[in-house]
Design a protein around this motif. Structure first.
Motif, short mmCIF file in Angstrom:
data_model
loop_
_atom_site.label_atom_id
_atom_site.label_comp_id
_atom_site.label_asym_id
_atom_site.label_seq_id
_atom_site.Cartn_x
_atom_site.Cartn_y
_atom_site.Cartn_z
N VAL A 1 1.00 -0.96 -0.18
CA VAL A 1 -0.15 -0.06 0.00
C VAL A 1 1.09 1.14 0.11
O VAL A 1 2.24 1.32 0.03
CB VAL A 1 -1.00 -0.04 1.39
N ALA A 2 0.23 2.36 -0.04
CA ALA A 2 1.00 3.76 0.16
C ALA A 2 1.82 3.89 1.19
O ALA A 2 1.40 4.05 2.18
CB ALA A 2 0.27 4.96 -0.15
N CYS B 165 -11.07 -0.25 -1.17
CA CYS B 165 -9.85 0.00 -0.38
C CYS B 165 -8.88 1.20 -1.01
O CYS B 165 -7.82 1.13 -0.54
CB CYS B 165 -9.07 -1.24 -0.08
N GLN B 166 -9.27 2.08 -1.99
CA GLN B 166 -8.71 3.06 -2.42
C GLN B 166 -8.01 3.89 -1.47
O GLN B 166 -7.04 4.51 -2.00
CB GLN B 166 -9.75 3.91 -3.58
N GLN B 167 -8.47 4.14 -0.40
CA GLN B 167 -7.79 4.92 0.61
C GLN B 167 -6.31 4.45 0.93
O GLN B 167 -5.64 5.35 1.26
CB GLN B 167 -8.66 5.13 1.96
N LEU B 168 -6.06 3.22 0.69
CA LEU B 168 -4.87 2.44 1.10
C LEU B 168 -3.67 3.01 0.04
O LEU B 168 -2.79 2.77 0.33
CB LEU B 168 -5.04 1.14 1.09
N PHE B 169 -4.21 3.51 -1.19
CA PHE B 169 -3.32 3.53 -2.11
C PHE B 169 -3.15 5.13 -2.62
O PHE B 169 -4.10 6.00 -2.33
CB PHE B 169 -3.67 2.91 -3.45
N ASP B 170 -2.08 5.48 -3.35
CA ASP B 170 -2.01 6.69 -3.87
C ASP B 170 -1.55 6.55 -5.25
O ASP B 170 -1.42 5.54 -5.89
CB ASP B 170 -1.10 7.69 -3.07
N ASP B 171 -1.11 7.74 -5.98
CA ASP B 171 -0.65 7.81 -7.26
C ASP B 171 0.96 7.74 -7.41
O ASP B 171 1.65 8.04 -8.57
CB ASP B 171 -1.03 9.07 -7.89
N GLY B 172 1.57 6.65 -6.48
CA GLY B 172 2.92 6.83 -6.32
C GLY B 172 3.38 5.67 -7.46
O GLY B 172 4.56 5.81 -7.80
N GLY B 173 2.57 4.89 -8.01
CA GLY B 173 3.05 3.93 -8.98
C GLY B 173 3.92 2.73 -8.56
O GLY B 173 4.32 2.02 -9.24
N VAL C 263 -2.56 5.51 16.79
CA VAL C 263 -1.54 4.73 16.24
C VAL C 263 -1.06 5.47 15.28
O VAL C 263 0.16 5.85 14.80
CB VAL C 263 -2.02 3.29 15.42
N ALA C 264 -2.00 6.40 14.37
CA ALA C 264 -1.37 7.34 13.50
C ALA C 264 -0.68 8.37 14.11
O ALA C 264 0.45 8.80 13.37
CB ALA C 264 -2.75 7.86 12.81
N LEU C 265 -1.05 8.80 15.25
CA LEU C 265 -0.22 9.80 15.93
C LEU C 265 1.11 9.21 16.27
O LEU C 265 2.12 10.12 16.41
CB LEU C 265 -1.06 10.52 17.22
N ALA C 266 1.02 8.27 16.75
CA ALA C 266 2.46 7.45 17.38
C ALA C 266 3.36 7.49 16.37
O ALA C 266 4.38 7.79 16.62
CB ALA C 266 1.94 6.24 18.24
N ASP D 213 7.40 4.89 4.48
CA ASP D 213 7.27 6.50 4.01
C ASP D 213 6.15 6.98 4.96
O ASP D 213 4.70 6.90 4.76
CB ASP D 213 7.00 6.53 2.54
N ALA D 214 6.52 7.21 6.28
CA ALA D 214 5.43 7.59 6.93
C ALA D 214 4.40 8.85 6.53
O ALA D 214 3.14 8.91 6.88
CB ALA D 214 5.79 8.16 8.50
N GLY D 215 4.70 9.63 5.83
CA GLY D 215 4.03 10.69 5.31
C GLY D 215 2.94 10.12 4.35
O GLY D 215 1.79 10.50 4.51
N ARG D 216 3.32 9.44 3.45
CA ARG D 216 2.51 8.70 2.77
C ARG D 216 1.45 8.13 3.14
O ARG D 216 0.20 7.84 3.06
CB ARG D 216 3.11 7.83 1.32
N ALA D 217 1.75 7.28 4.31
CA ALA D 217 1.02 6.26 4.91
C ALA D 217 -0.14 7.16 5.88
O ALA D 217 -1.09 6.44 6.07
CB ALA D 217 1.91 5.49 5.88
N GLN D 218 0.15 8.28 6.25
CA GLN D 218 -0.60 8.90 7.11
C GLN D 218 -2.28 8.98 6.42
O GLN D 218 -3.02 9.26 7.10
CB GLN D 218 -0.14 10.34 7.47
N GLN D 219 -2.08 9.00 5.20
CA GLN D 219 -3.55 9.06 4.70
C GLN D 219 -4.61 8.00 4.97
O GLN D 219 -5.60 7.76 4.75
CB GLN D 219 -3.35 9.05 3.03
N TRP D 220 -3.80 6.91 5.36
CA TRP D 220 -4.76 5.63 5.92
C TRP D 220 -4.36 5.07 7.07
O TRP D 220 -5.30 4.12 7.71
CB TRP D 220 -4.47 4.31 4.91
N LEU D 221 -3.29 5.58 7.91
CA LEU D 221 -3.23 4.96 9.33
C LEU D 221 -4.37 5.10 10.07
O LEU D 221 -4.61 4.23 10.83
CB LEU D 221 -1.83 5.51 9.80
N TRP D 222 -4.90 6.32 10.01
CA TRP D 222 -5.79 6.77 10.99
C TRP D 222 -7.02 5.89 10.69
O TRP D 222 -7.94 5.35 11.69
CB TRP D 222 -6.09 8.09 11.13
#
Length: 453
Positions: free
Chosen positions: A47-48, A148-156, A85-88, A69-78
């Motif tokens: 996933v992203a 589950c599109q929230q798990l993914f981004d346009d990173g390819g 967990v997202a805040l941690a 990549d914690a920055g990209r993962a923040q879109q779905w961690l919460w």
């Protein structure tokens, strides 16, 4: 009810989220251990910014996440673990925290299990475990991916974000699924709801990707004609799922001539069938699918290897498996195997008269099967617990097929796929999104009854 998880730092700078054991210390001073067990006992999603992994054996638990990549993962961690967990992860607050069980967690776990089934389902004619129809499974994976599109981004860089490709590859299943849906007036209401939701999500994914074609136009027409309650317009007659999804490739145990004739049989045995050493769909998953016979032909010694083929195994001469043969722990030799009816078969001369070792090394003949270039290496094969793990996976498959044969009457648990999913505390749901059968499992259970499994 939240469940404890641990947030830790990996040696390579990754952030790791793992389900916590009761004995884990509350602070960051612990040694992280990767999940144990063969890789065919884990469902994995790329996933992203991370990789997620769930054990397929045992009860439901939060996934282990390898966050690169914690920055990209923040879109779905919460949405997957909850805000704590997202805040941690955002603050790199290493230690113990708590994860919530969320709607996204249920659907993601099911998507991961679907990819696991596409790769590791232990289809075996000899074990009586029918194969899953790949087009039916692929269509449902496309629906779940879209959900589950929230798990993914346009990173390819996320190979599991491929709803459009899944639809293109498996659109042949759309017409039979629509026919099944039209016949659901003769089935429990939740079957119609499951089918309708899968087909609606596929239609939305195809529309978003700009896909066209006769099969998709037929789908949109069928969905457009449904009644407000979701019931298909003009429901059709009952369907026989065994006939609707029957495979017409033919399969029976071969009774042809042996691989080689003549000579005196001096030994026979069963080889190792490590699922990790060849692609899914090449070899029957049974534990005894690999067998060998040693013959004496004058002064020569020949070993013949036969491997029961999976019904979908390629018959092209350019795709060859090989047998990995080792005598008394010595040099490994490879015997090319070719497809013959329902068998991969081959033979080669070997030195069977070598003296067995006097020390702790192995004595006797070891035979395995692999695809060159795919095999992870002999060093990773033959772990002591692999047989038990394979048996547990077979038991899981049989359990899921038995549930599917009952038409999965668990309306509350089916909510994972609908617009307003219910979430249960980990370990407390009687039937979860993961335990609910896939459409492909329901079709396989019905088809197996017609195919002499």
């Amino acid at each position: 009810m939240p469940v404890p998880v641990r947030v830790s730092a990996g040696d390579d700078g990754t952030v790791l989220i793992t389900p916590a054991a009761a004995a884990d210390p509350p602070g960051p001073d612990f040694t992280h251990a990767d999940p144990r067990g063969p890789d065919f006992t884990y469902a994995v999603l790329d996933v992203a910014g991370a990789v997620l992994a769930w054990p397929v054996l045992g009860g439901p638990v939060p996934p282990t996440a390898y966050v690169h990549d914690a920055g990209r993962a923040q879109q779905w961690l919460w949405a997957l673990y909850g805000e704590r967990v997202a805040l941690a992860v955002h603050e790199r607050a290493l230690g113990r925290t708590a994860a919530d069980r969320t709607a996204l967690a249920d659907v993601a776990a099911r998507l991961g299990l679907g990819h696991w089934a596409a790769r590791w389902w232990p289809a075996s004619y000899t074990d009586g475990i029918p194969a899953l129809e790949p087009d039916v499974l692929g269509v449902e994976l496309a629906a779940l991916t879209h959900r589950c599109q929230q798990l993914f981004d346009d990173g390819g860089d996320q190979p599991d974000d491929r709803a459009a490709e899944l639809i293109e590859d498996h659109r042949a299943a759309l017409a039979p699924l629509i026919q099944w849906w039209h016949a659901t007036a003769h089935h429990p209401a939740h079957t119609a709801r499951h089918l309708e939701t899968v087909l609606t999500l596929v239609d939305a994914a195809a529309d978003g990707a700009g896909l066209e074609g006769p099969a998709l136009r037929h789908l949109r027409t069928a969905l457009g004609e449904r009644h407000p309650a979701g019931v298909p317009a003009g429901p059709g007659p009952p369907v026989d799922l065994g006939a609707l999804f029957a495979r017409h490739d033919g399969y029976a145990l071969a009774a042809g001539a042996p691989t080689a004739t003549g000579g005196r049989v001096i030994a026979r045995g069963a080889g190792a069938n490590d699922w990790r050493r060849y692609p899914h769909g090449y070899v029957d998953a049974a534990e005894d699918a690999v067998s060998w016979t040693a013959r004496a032909l004058g002064a020569r010694r020949r070993i013949e290897v036969e491997v029961v083929a999976h019904r979908a195994a390629p018959a092209a001469t350019g795709t060859l498996l090989v047998a990995d043969v080792r005598v008394h722990g010595g040099h490994r030799g490879r015997v090319p195997l070719t497809r013959r009816d329902d068998l991969w078969a081959g033979y080669a001369d070997v030195d069977l008269d070598a003296e067995p070792p006097t020390g702790p090394g192995p004595a006797g003949v070891e035979v395995g099967v692999l695809l060159p270039g795919f095999d992870p290496g002999a060093a990773s094969a033959h772990a002591a617990d692999d047989r038990a793990a394979r048996d547990a996976v077979r038991a899981l498959a049989r359990q899921r097929l038995a549930t599917a044969a009952q038409s999965f009457p668990y309306d509350a648990a089916q909510s994972f796929l609908y617009d307003a999913p219910q979430s249960f505390p980990y370990g407390e749901a009687p039937h979860t999104a993961v335990s609910t059968p896939f459409l492909a499992e329901t079709a396989a259970a019905a088809t197996a009854a017609d195919e002499d499994y």
